[in-house]
Design an enzyme around this catalytic site. Structure first.
Site, PDB file in Angstrom:
ATOM      1  N   LEU A 118       0.885  -1.167   0.000  1.00 48.25           N
ATOM      2  CA  LEU A 118       0.000   0.000   0.000  1.00 48.25           C
ATOM      3  C   LEU A 118       0.918   1.209   0.000  1.00 48.25           C
ATOM      4  CD1 LEU A 118      -3.001  -0.318   2.517  1.00 48.25           C
ATOM      5  CD2 LEU A 118      -3.118   0.103   0.061  1.00 48.25           C
ATOM      6  N   ASP A 119       0.671   2.151  -0.899  1.00 51.89           N
ATOM      7  CA  ASP A 119       1.515   3.343  -0.972  1.00 51.89           C
ATOM      8  C   ASP A 119       1.526   4.088   0.353  1.00 51.89           C
ATOM      9  OD1 ASP A 119       1.788   2.770  -3.661  1.00 51.89           O
ATOM     10  OD2 ASP A 119       0.119   4.057  -4.240  1.00 51.89           O
ATOM     11  N   ILE A 120       2.550   4.902   0.551  1.00 51.57           N
ATOM     12  CA  ILE A 120       2.699   5.648   1.806  1.00 51.57           C
ATOM     13  C   ILE A 120       1.507   6.560   2.074  1.00 51.57           C
ATOM     14  CG2 ILE A 120       3.990   7.558   0.741  1.00 51.57           C
ATOM     15  CD1 ILE A 120       5.718   7.499   3.339  1.00 51.57           C
ATOM     16  N   SER A 122      -1.592   5.929   1.032  1.00 51.82           N
ATOM     17  CA  SER A 122      -2.819   5.136   0.982  1.00 51.82           C
ATOM     18  C   SER A 122      -3.061   4.491   2.342  1.00 51.82           C
ATOM     19  CB  SER A 122      -2.716   4.047  -0.091  1.00 51.82           C
ATOM     20  OG  SER A 122      -2.515   4.622  -1.371  1.00 51.82           O
TER      21      SER A 122
END
Length: 242
Positions: A118-120, A122
């Site tokens: 999961l992106d930073i 998100s």
């Protein structure tokens, strides 16, 4: 038919990961046709493989943790001064609503690895696991497990743009698998994907004139984020499967 390495065969059967299999073989916990196997041993499909009860016990003791990742944490190793989300998997953040019945042990934090990213910026459901079988199911090369996201966007989306989000876009020179994308409300889209390229949803949206302002993963396979509070975690229950 060509024989294959025993560790590969155990992984194909969904018994354990190759790395776990090598560990069990090293400890003398795997027999083939009644004989204790050694590293590098090769087998044919018809041969009988038997796991020592100690190996079965080790598999059962491996845990999978579900974390509601907040903004500002990376899903993998620490980078650029940002902390890994696994740091949140401590007793103080264990959700009191956890119904797994599993009692916390410090051993549960050893070898925990994220099964997916999961992106930073998100948030939402992140899986951390000690179990190689779970990891392969979620992030293996042939994984088709659905992942569902609620995505808040700005910009104008044409009917043709919505069709392209569902199927027809490419990233990094590769066509994307068909997705299921629909409006959840006037400024939020629901994405259901069967793959997970880096910043995939954000890059897909950019191609059709949208900008993502918020992204939350709410489901992986049959496992829902549900009421799990931000920054807290729980164990995967026995009755849950991805």
């Amino acid at each position: 038919m060509e024989p294959v390495r025993l560790s590969k065969r155990l992984a194909e059967l969904g018994i354990c990961s190759r790395r776990e299999a090598d560990s069990y073989i090293e400890q003398g916990w795997v027999k083939v046709d009644g004989q204790v196997a050694v590293l590098g041993f090769k087998v044919l499909p018809h041969q009988h493989i038997e796991l020592d009860p100690r190996a079965k016990k080790a598999q059962l003791e491996r845990v999978t943790i579900l974390l509601n990742k907040p903004v500002g944490y990376v899903s993998g190793q620490a980078e650029k001064g940002y902390k890994p989300a696994a740091m949140l998997a401590v007793p103080a953040n264990h959700w009191e609503g956890d119904k797994s019945g599993i009692r916390f042990s410090p051993n549960h934090l050893k070898g925990l690895a994220p099964a997916g990213r999961l992106d930073i910026d998100s948030v939402g459901l992140l899986v951390l696991t000690q179990d190689g079988v779970v990891a392969k199911r979620l992030i293996g090369e042939n994984s088709t497990v659905e992942k569902e996201y609620l995505v808040r966007v700005t910009g104008e989306l044409s009917p043709e743009g919505l069709k392209l989000l569902n199927h027809g876009l490419s990233l990094d020179g590769q066509p994307l698998r068909p997705a299921k994308v629909s409006w959840q409300n006037e400024d939020q889209l629901r994405f259901i994907l069967r793959e997970g390229k880096k910043r995939q949803i954000r890059r897909m949206c950019e191609q059709v004139g949208l900008y993502v302002v918020g992204l939350k993963r709410v489901r992986i396979g049959n496992v829902m984020l549900g009421d799990l509070p931000t920054g807290q975690w729980r164990y995967l229950r026995e009755d849950e499967q991805f």
